[in-house]
Write an enzyme that holds these catalytic residues in place. Structure first.
Site, short mmCIF file in Angstrom:
data_model
loop_
_atom_site.label_atom_id
_atom_site.label_comp_id
_atom_site.label_asym_id
_atom_site.label_seq_id
_atom_site.Cartn_x
_atom_site.Cartn_y
_atom_site.Cartn_z
CB CYS A 147 -4.15 5.71 2.44
SG CYS A 147 -2.77 4.99 3.35
CD GLU A 156 -2.77 1.18 2.47
OE1 GLU A 156 -3.32 2.24 2.80
OE2 GLU A 156 -2.92 0.11 3.12
#
Length: 330
Positions: A287, A253
């Site tokens: 994020c 990620e």
């Protein structure tokens, strides 16, 4: 409000024991003022080899995988309960070393507790399935853990993101070897203490801080079976290159560039509260932050002007000085 960490030196948790680091130690700084908060042990390649070796032993002997799923689930819930029982200390540690306000650190701890509760319950639901066949055949699938999961973690959520990967892996019966960020390594000690308190087999979990060189040794280690990385795309490229020769299944990620669209008929009053949350939560270090705002040209000047006013209205200061549960600016 002035608060200090409960100890001046924080060891690593390797193979079930808290120990010094083979690479020595370093000072962890308070991002609000640059002062040294405490010293953290720094692992070297020998420490990592020991952690991986013990994780492999735990996996191959079945000390974790042979437990009833309900027992693994109960231990995961105990991890969450330990964090809940030490709520104030955990959130203050997060705030002091990572910098976010106490009210945000409070939410992070609660999210972590919820993660362990959720996957503790899910441990008993990891079932295979049967596949219809003829009278002479019986087909079925059985899910098995990867083995040793190596996890290289970031600093922006030093308890929640670590909990997210740790809980999932342990629920499935994997051993875990976790490298924390050098920017915020201390908070993870609360996870190590929680794992120890919950009764996981010694060696099933190791949590340590290490530099990039040692992190590369972990990613390329021949005895790991799975890799999780959360961080920048540049670091991800290096980690994946180190892991390439082992053909590891991996989860990577590296954040996003989440756009927000502001149309010609958009409401500026509805936009601003969302912008405050989307841009400034955790100082923008998450994020799905509002990294880009794409505005209709007819509203451009208005949106820019009001956004500047929003930014200038925010209070900036040490996170530990926020008013905890009663301080809700978003």
């Amino acid at each position: 409000m002035t608060r200090q960490l409960s100890q001046n030196y924080w060891p690593n948790f390797v193979a079930g024991t808290f120990r010094h680091g083979g690479a020595g130690k370093f000072g962890v700084r308070d991002p609000s003022n640059g002062n040294t908060l405490a010293e953290q042990a720094l692992a070297d390649a020998v420490d990592i080899n020991h952690a991986v070796s013990e994780a492999r032993r735990v996996y191959e002997t079945g000390a974790l995988t042979n437990l009833h799923p309900g027992e693994r689930g109960a231990m995961l819930r105990k991890v969450g309960q330990f964090l809940e029982d030490n709520f104030d200390a955990v959130r203050e540690t997060i705030t002091l070393e990572q910098g976010k306000p106490l009210f945000e650190a409070s939410k992070e701890v609660r999210f972590a507790v919820a993660i362990f509760d959720y996957f503790g319950s899910m441990a008993q639901s990891l079932e295979g399935r049967s596949v219809p066949g003829d009278a002479s055949r019986f087909d079925f699938t059985v899910y098995e853990p990867f083995g040793v999961s190596a996890q290289i973690m970031p600093a922006h959520y030093p308890v929640y993101i670590l909990s997210r990967t740790l809980a999932v892996a342990l629920a499935a019966g994997n051993s875990c070897v976790m490298k924390t960020s050098e920017l915020a390594p201390i908070s993870a000690t609360w996870l190590a203490r929680a794992v120890e308190s919950a009764g996981f087999p010694a060696g099933a979990v190791s949590i340590f801080c290490a530099d990039r060189e040692a992190g590369a040794a972990l990613a390329s280690h021949s005895d790991i079976n799975h890799l999780v990385f959360v961080g920048t795309k540049e670091a991800a490229a290096a980690v994946l290159a180190n892991a390439a020769n082992n053909y590891l299944p991996n989860i990577v990620e590296v954040g996003g560039t989440s756009p927000t669209l502001f149309f010609e008929d958009g409401s500026i009053d509805a936009f601003l509260p969302e912008a405050r949350l989307g841009l400034y939560l955790n100082a923008g270090q998450f994020c799905c932050a509002m990294y880009r705002v794409i505005v209709h040209e007819s509203r451009y000047e208005e949106v820019v002007g009001r956004s500047v006013e929003l930014a200038e209205s925010l209070k900036v200061g040490p996170g530990i000085e926020s008013d905890g549960e009663d301080f809700q600016p978003y």
